[in-house]
Design an enzyme around this catalytic site. Structure first.
Site, PDB file in Angstrom:
ATOM      1  N   PHE A 162       0.805  -1.219   0.000  1.00  0.00           N
ATOM      2  CA  PHE A 162       0.000   0.000   0.000  1.00  0.00           C
ATOM      3  C   PHE A 162       0.840   1.272   0.000  1.00  0.00           C
ATOM      4  CE2 PHE A 162      -3.301  -2.992   1.174  1.00  0.00           C
ATOM      5  CZ  PHE A 162      -4.380  -2.507   0.455  1.00  0.00           C
ATOM      6  N   GLU A 163       2.039   1.218   0.540  1.00  0.00           N
ATOM      7  CA  GLU A 163       2.903   2.405   0.501  1.00  0.00           C
ATOM      8  C   GLU A 163       3.534   2.576  -0.874  1.00  0.00           C
ATOM      9  OE1 GLU A 163       3.182   4.711   2.711  1.00  0.00           O
ATOM     10  OE2 GLU A 163       2.015   3.709   4.283  1.00  0.00           O
ATOM     11  N   GLY A 164       3.883   1.474  -1.552  1.00  0.00           N
ATOM     12  CA  GLY A 164       4.572   1.560  -2.829  1.00  0.00           C
ATOM     13  C   GLY A 164       6.024   1.976  -2.621  1.00  0.00           C
TER      14      GLY A 164
END
Length: 257
Positions: free
Chosen positions: A112-114
């Site tokens: 989700f952070e990438g």
């Protein structure tokens, strides 16, 4: 008569540390909260010695817990100290070692952070790099790894950042959690911040003894807003955290000590 007077004077000057149990059957627990294991039980009228006091789970509005000479904790509600406040010294502030998050948690946060190897400005206007690392300045001079980051160094930086959130979840949470439930909280606090987590009703309900997965399923979906509007990315992340928490595991996380 002189010796009797001295004995009375000594008893007045001596620090009072022994108090009566007022509840019919009172559990003495491994820690200052209702989710800790019961170590022994006191009956009404038992005289207990309090070695120190600390804060913990609120019981009918009483958040002070008394550590007895048996090494376990009783809610101050059930001890006749004559005061609603502290009557003796605070218990030592021994810090529990925060458990390391499992791979499922690392994977969830990383997804989700990438990953960005170079410094960029995030949606809130902060200089950021790697897997959502917020930098201290525009050049990310606080990052100890070479920039642009390799993916391996990005994962190392992520582990460094996660350690802070693992510590804050461990410090603020008195509930019994397995590693997946703990990981869901670590991901949530990583995303929303330790300060927001600590003052949340989610942590309040957990520390109040409510069922962990029920609390997470009901409370995490509330954390999907940014700028007053729902973000679908946050909806997906909260759903992923709820799914992680609900995945069965025998690996325990909290209490850590």
């Amino acid at each position: 008569m002189k010796s009797v007077g001295i004995a009375i004077l000594a008893s007045v000057l001596a620090p009072a540390s022994a108090y009566l149990i007022t509840g019919d059957t009172v559990n003495c627990r491994a820690g200052p909260g209702t989710n800790y294991a019961v170590k022994r039980t006191y009956s009404k009228g038992t005289d207990v010695t309090i070695t120190c006091q600390t804060s913990g789970t609120s019981v009918q509005g009483h958040a002070i817990w008394d550590k007895t000479s048996h090494g376990c904790y009783v809610s101050d509600l059930y001890v006749e100290t004559g005061s609603a406040g502290y009557v003796t010294g605070r218990c030592g502030t021994t810090t529990c070692v925060a458990p390391k998050s499992n791979q499922a948690t690392v994977d969830l946060i990383a997804e989700f952070e990438g990953f960005e190897p170079n410094v960029y400005t995030d949606a809130a206007g902060y200089p950021t790099i790697g897997y959502g690392h917020l930098c201290n300045d525009a050049t990310c001079s606080d990052v100890k790894y070479s920039i642009p980051l390799s993916q391996a160094d990005g994962m190392r930086l992520l582990a460094d950042d996660m350690a802070r959130f693992e510590r804050c979840i461990t410090a603020m949470t008195h509930a019994t959690l397995n590693l997946n439930q703990y990981g869901a909280l670590v991901s949530w606090s990583f995303n929303m911040g330790c300060g927001a987590a600590e003052t949340s009703t989610l942590i309040e309900w957990l520390n109040g003894g409510e069922d962990v997965n029920t609390v997470l399923a009901e409370e995490l979906p509330r954390w999907v807003y940014a700028g007053g509007r729902v973000l679908q990315g946050l909806v997906r992340r909260r759903n992923a955290e709820i799914a992680l928490a609900g995945a069965a595991t025998d690996d325990g996380a909290l209490p850590a000590c």
